[in-house]
Write an enzyme that holds these catalytic residues in place. Structure first.
Site, PDB file in Angstrom:
ATOM      1  N   ASP A 145       3.255  -2.431  -4.900  1.00 23.26           N
ATOM      2  CA  ASP A 145       2.903  -3.178  -3.698  1.00 23.26           C
ATOM      3  C   ASP A 145       2.869  -4.611  -4.210  1.00 23.26           C
ATOM      4  O   ASP A 145       1.944  -4.978  -4.948  1.00 23.26           O
ATOM      5  CB  ASP A 145       1.532  -2.777  -3.159  1.00 23.26           C
ATOM      6  CG  ASP A 145       1.214  -3.552  -1.892  1.00 23.26           C
ATOM      7  OD1 ASP A 145       1.416  -4.780  -1.874  1.00 23.26           O
ATOM      8  OD2 ASP A 145       0.768  -2.932  -0.914  1.00 23.26           O
ATOM      9  N   HIS A 146       3.860  -5.399  -3.868  1.00 25.77           N
ATOM     10  CA  HIS A 146       3.990  -6.679  -4.579  1.00 25.77           C
ATOM     11  C   HIS A 146       2.811  -7.613  -4.326  1.00 25.77           C
ATOM     12  O   HIS A 146       2.567  -8.527  -5.097  1.00 25.77           O
ATOM     13  CB  HIS A 146       5.342  -7.348  -4.280  1.00 25.77           C
ATOM     14  CG  HIS A 146       5.430  -8.060  -2.974  1.00 25.77           C
ATOM     15  ND1 HIS A 146       5.686  -7.422  -1.790  1.00 25.77           N
ATOM     16  CD2 HIS A 146       5.290  -9.369  -2.653  1.00 25.77           C
ATOM     17  CE1 HIS A 146       5.705  -8.312  -0.811  1.00 25.77           C
ATOM     18  NE2 HIS A 146       5.461  -9.500  -1.300  1.00 25.77           N
ATOM     19  N   GLU A 175       3.277 -14.860   9.105  1.00 25.92           N
ATOM     20  CA  GLU A 175       4.602 -15.313   8.664  1.00 25.92           C
ATOM     21  C   GLU A 175       5.268 -16.075   9.800  1.00 25.92           C
ATOM     22  O   GLU A 175       5.125 -15.688  10.965  1.00 25.92           O
ATOM     23  CB  GLU A 175       5.477 -14.112   8.300  1.00 25.92           C
ATOM     24  CG  GLU A 175       4.962 -13.320   7.120  1.00 25.92           C
ATOM     25  CD  GLU A 175       5.926 -12.202   6.763  1.00 25.92           C
ATOM     26  OE1 GLU A 175       6.707 -12.400   5.836  1.00 25.92           O
ATOM     27  OE2 GLU A 175       5.893 -11.159   7.430  1.00 25.92           O
ATOM     28  N   ARG A 191      26.773   1.877  -7.207  1.00 23.83           N
ATOM     29  CA  ARG A 191      28.045   2.574  -6.946  1.00 23.83           C
ATOM     30  C   ARG A 191      29.268   1.692  -7.176  1.00 23.83           C
ATOM     31  O   ARG A 191      30.324   2.169  -7.555  1.00 23.83           O
ATOM     32  CB  ARG A 191      28.068   3.035  -5.486  1.00 23.83           C
ATOM     33  CG  ARG A 191      27.483   4.397  -5.315  1.00 23.83           C
ATOM     34  CD  ARG A 191      27.645   4.850  -3.911  1.00 23.83           C
ATOM     35  NE  ARG A 191      27.087   3.858  -2.984  1.00 23.83           N
ATOM     36  CZ  ARG A 191      26.775   4.109  -1.728  1.00 23.83           C
ATOM     37  NH1 ARG A 191      26.976   5.290  -1.226  1.00 23.83           N
ATOM     38  NH2 ARG A 191      26.269   3.177  -0.956  1.00 23.83           N
ATOM     39  N   LYS A 235       5.021 -11.617  12.621  1.00 20.22           N
ATOM     40  CA  LYS A 235       6.192 -12.463  12.376  1.00 20.22           C
ATOM     41  C   LYS A 235       6.225 -13.519  13.471  1.00 20.22           C
ATOM     42  O   LYS A 235       5.714 -13.300  14.574  1.00 20.22           O
ATOM     43  CB  LYS A 235       7.476 -11.627  12.472  1.00 20.22           C
ATOM     44  CG  LYS A 235       7.517 -10.427  11.546  1.00 20.22           C
ATOM     45  CD  LYS A 235       8.159 -10.764  10.227  1.00 20.22           C
ATOM     46  CE  LYS A 235       8.310  -9.524   9.364  1.00 20.22           C
ATOM     47  NZ  LYS A 235       8.337  -9.827   7.944  1.00 20.22           N
ATOM     48  N   HIS A 242       0.211  -3.770   2.136  1.00 22.60           N
ATOM     49  CA  HIS A 242      -0.347  -5.043   1.660  1.00 22.60           C
ATOM     50  C   HIS A 242      -1.766  -5.306   2.193  1.00 22.60           C
ATOM     51  O   HIS A 242      -2.668  -5.633   1.435  1.00 22.60           O
ATOM     52  CB  HIS A 242       0.546  -6.215   2.072  1.00 22.60           C
ATOM     53  CG  HIS A 242       1.992  -6.034   1.712  1.00 22.60           C
ATOM     54  ND1 HIS A 242       2.395  -5.427   0.551  1.00 22.60           N
ATOM     55  CD2 HIS A 242       3.136  -6.394   2.354  1.00 22.60           C
ATOM     56  CE1 HIS A 242       3.730  -5.419   0.495  1.00 22.60           C
ATOM     57  NE2 HIS A 242       4.196  -5.997   1.582  1.00 22.60           N
ATOM     58  N   LYS A 302       0.410 -10.682  -6.889  1.00 24.90           N
ATOM     59  CA  LYS A 302       0.213 -12.103  -6.593  1.00 24.90           C
ATOM     60  C   LYS A 302      -1.010 -12.616  -7.352  1.00 24.90           C
ATOM     61  O   LYS A 302      -2.053 -11.962  -7.370  1.00 24.90           O
ATOM     62  CB  LYS A 302       0.016 -12.318  -5.086  1.00 24.90           C
ATOM     63  CG  LYS A 302       1.294 -12.118  -4.281  1.00 24.90           C
ATOM     64  CD  LYS A 302       1.054 -12.439  -2.815  1.00 24.90           C
ATOM     65  CE  LYS A 302       2.238 -12.005  -1.972  1.00 24.90           C
ATOM     66  NZ  LYS A 302       3.284 -12.997  -1.853  1.00 24.90           N
ATOM     67  N   LYS A 350       8.159   0.511  -1.567  1.00 29.41           N
ATOM     68  CA  LYS A 350       8.216   0.890  -0.163  1.00 29.41           C
ATOM     69  C   LYS A 350       9.592   0.639   0.469  1.00 29.41           C
ATOM     70  O   LYS A 350      10.296  -0.232  -0.028  1.00 29.41           O
ATOM     71  CB  LYS A 350       7.129   0.152   0.585  1.00 29.41           C
ATOM     72  CG  LYS A 350       7.479  -1.259   1.020  1.00 29.41           C
ATOM     73  CD  LYS A 350       6.452  -1.702   1.997  1.00 29.41           C
ATOM     74  CE  LYS A 350       6.917  -2.670   2.892  1.00 29.41           C
ATOM     75  NZ  LYS A 350       7.326  -3.907   2.889  1.00 29.41           N
TER      76      LYS A 350
HETATM   77  C1  BG6 Z   1       7.437  -7.271   2.569  1.00 32.81           C
HETATM   78  C2  BG6 Z   1       7.759  -6.983   4.007  1.00 32.81           C
HETATM   79  O1  BG6 Z   1       6.837  -6.157   1.961  1.00 32.81           O
HETATM   80  O2  BG6 Z   1       6.564  -8.367   2.482  1.00 32.81           O
HETATM   81  C3  BG6 Z   1       8.362  -8.194   4.673  1.00 32.81           C
HETATM   82  O3  BG6 Z   1       8.675  -5.900   4.088  1.00 32.81           O
HETATM   83  C4  BG6 Z   1       7.454  -9.401   4.481  1.00 32.81           C
HETATM   84  O4  BG6 Z   1       8.563  -7.955   6.061  1.00 32.81           O
HETATM   85  C5  BG6 Z   1       7.096  -9.572   3.019  1.00 32.81           C
HETATM   86  O5  BG6 Z   1       8.134 -10.534   4.965  1.00 32.81           O
HETATM   87  C6  BG6 Z   1       6.056 -10.661   2.838  1.00 32.81           C
HETATM   88  O6  BG6 Z   1       5.898 -10.902   1.477  1.00 32.81           O
HETATM   89  P1  BG6 Z   1       5.439 -12.317   0.960  1.00 32.81           P
HETATM   90  O7  BG6 Z   1       5.311 -12.155  -0.506  1.00 32.81           O
HETATM   91  O8  BG6 Z   1       6.481 -13.303   1.375  1.00 32.81           O
HETATM   92  O9  BG6 Z   1       4.124 -12.594   1.642  1.00 32.81           O
END
Ligand code: BG6
Length: 493
Positions: A179-180, A218, A51, A342, A241, A184, A150
């Protein structure tokens, strides 16, 4: 050894949400790295849309800033950055408004040789209107692709609604749900390990595996991301994930790496997950929320203290542990213990395959009881694979057994830089390769499994259990596994 770089077809990558955090932190650095490696060149275009009123030059400055901030210094070559920004342009457009789409139309090339991809790095409630305008404003092509990420819903119903909206315009073979974790390297390596070796598959079942652990820990907190409090760890990490990791561990060998062959197998796992409902929820799940503590020697605040005043008293979980079971022949009576949180002591994600003990020991007690073998797949950091084996303790003095890891450390074995997940995924979109993306039915099956857990928690009178930041979650999560005579894996080797 150098990795194979296969250039992709020229493309027009339209990134909606071009001034947002995801673009800055992940998408621009990922595309830049692929450009540096020569996977595409000036024949491809990246078109930022959002925007904010910006000129092309102003957008290019944002792109430069993102590279400066998020790309390792050694890859920041001035001439390459200049070449990269020269393929970036910008269109100011409010996707919820029907005006201004013509400007986007003008910069898109109308050639079947140029792949057209739309990355929707915007809020999910804008996916529908955006797809709709893409069609109405004649930017849609049958060979175009749309990338979404997501939160793809907050439960099954809302996920169906999002998918319905997108699928009014784009067919399933055009939709790339990221889904990243699937991008990996170490996660893909799970496929290589399981299906590129003869060793594991014959023993990859309940006859030889006692249980599986999946930990995604994390050390960071939930921070001030407004989204997190609406989501919680179950939706943020488990529904996507962790379930994806579980599927890759548990699925049957696909016949090929064709996208549907692999996704069919994952779907079968999802559909075999034993539902956790009613009183089972309290028995097999634990949710926690961190209070103040210390991580890496630094004092950190409680989750509640990070929240704005109106959210005080939030019952959002920042930690989840679940004992999951898969009801099929391969996995009957093999629990999958999963946990994520976390503000845990460290950032560490790993999958532990705990094998059964040998059926009979020929060694006498003084020699030490053989420990059961364990395969630890370390996803991050210190990526690698360790196989814990029994050996003879070297030296005289008779036969003594000792457990040692056979250690494959990626950092020691490979000298190349490990690409970030988005690098692979963004270009798989251009290649038309959907293997590492979630199909609609997978996503919905994952929600169907997670929803009853969420519902039971919401209906429960109790709040998540507290855990001190810098610890491994509530004590109940230790009890969850120890009740079964097992312990969470701790790597001291
Ligand atoms: C994301 C979550 O999808 O993945 C985050 O929304 C999380 O909360 C993150 O921190 C973790 O990804 P990675 O690649 O750092 O393990």
């Amino acid at each position: 050894m150098s990795s194979r770089i296969i250039p992709v077809q020229p493309f027009d990558y339209v990134v909606f949400g071009a001034t947002g955090d995801l673009t800055k932190r992940k998408l621009v650095p990922a595309l830049y790295h692929r450009f540096v490696d020569g996977q595409f060149d000036e024949q491809s275009h990246i078109i930022g849309v959002s925007r904010t009123q910006l000129s092309d030059e102003e957008f290019r400055t944002l792109v430069r800033d993102s590279i400066k901030q998020f790309v390792e210094k050694e890859y920041q070559d001035k001439a390459t950055i200049d070449r990269f920004v020269s393929i970036c342009s910008y269109v100011a457009n409010d996707v919820s408004n029907s005006e201004n789409w013509a400007d986007l139309g003008k910069v898109l090339r109308d050639s079947p040789k140029v792949i057209r991809a739309f990355y929707l790095a915007i809020a999910p409630d804008l996916f529908g209107p955006t797809c709709d305008f893409i069609s109405k404003k004649k930017l849609y092509r049958r060979d175009a692709r749309v990338v979404i990420e997501k939160p793809l819903g907050h439960d099954l119903e809302s996920s169906i609604a999002i998918n319905d909206e997108v699928s009014k315009i784009f067919k399933e073979d055009q939709v790339y749900r990221i889904d990243h974790y699937l991008g990996k390297e170490t996660v893909q390596n799970l496929l290589a390990l399981r299906f590129g070796n003869i060793l594991f598959e014959p023993i990859w079942n309940s006859a030889h595996i006692d249980h599986v652990q999946i930990t995604v820990a994390e050390s960071v907190g939930a921070g001030t991301r407004g989204y997190y409090d609406e989501s919680g760890a179950l939706r943020d990490m488990v529904q996507n994930h962790i379930i994806q990791l579980l599927c890759l561990v548990a699925m049957e060998p696909p016949a090929s790496d064709d996208a549907n062959a692999l996704r069919d197998e994952k779907l079968k796992v999802l559909r075999s997950l034993k539902p956790i409902i009613g009183s089972e929820v309290a028995k097999t799940t634990v949710r926690g929320q961190y209070r103040g503590g210390s991580v890496d020697g630094n004092a950190v605040a409680a989750y509640q203290e990070e929240l704005p005043e109106e959210k005080q008293g939030s019952r959002t979980e920042t930690f989840v542990a679940i004992k999951a079971e898969i009801e099929n022949w391969r996995w009957a009576n093999v629990p999958f213990y999963i946990r994520t949180g976390k503000r845990l002591p460290t950032r560490a994600s790993e999958i532990v395959i705990q094998f059964r003990n040998i059926p009979h020991s020929m060694f006498d007690h003084a020699e030490g009881a053989p420990s059961a073998n364990r395969l630890v797949i370390r996803i991050q950091p210190d990526e690698g694979v360790k196989l814990f084996l029994m050996i003879k303790d070297p030296g005289p003095g008779g036969m003594r057994l000792r457990e040692v890891p056979l250690n494959l450390s990626f950092a020691d074995t490979f000298t190349e830089r490990t690409p970030e997940a988005y690098e692979r995924l963004l270009l798989d979109v251009i290649r038309g390769q959907q293997t590492l993306f979630m199909r609609r039915d997978e996503l919905e099956a994952a929600w169907a499994w997670v929803d009853p857990i969420r519902d039971a928690w919401d209906a429960a009178s109790d709040a998540p259990q507290n855990y001190m930041a810098g610890t491994w979650g509530p004590t109940a999560s230790i009890a969850l596994i120890e009740r079964d005579g097992r312990t969470w894996h701790e790597d001291s080797n």
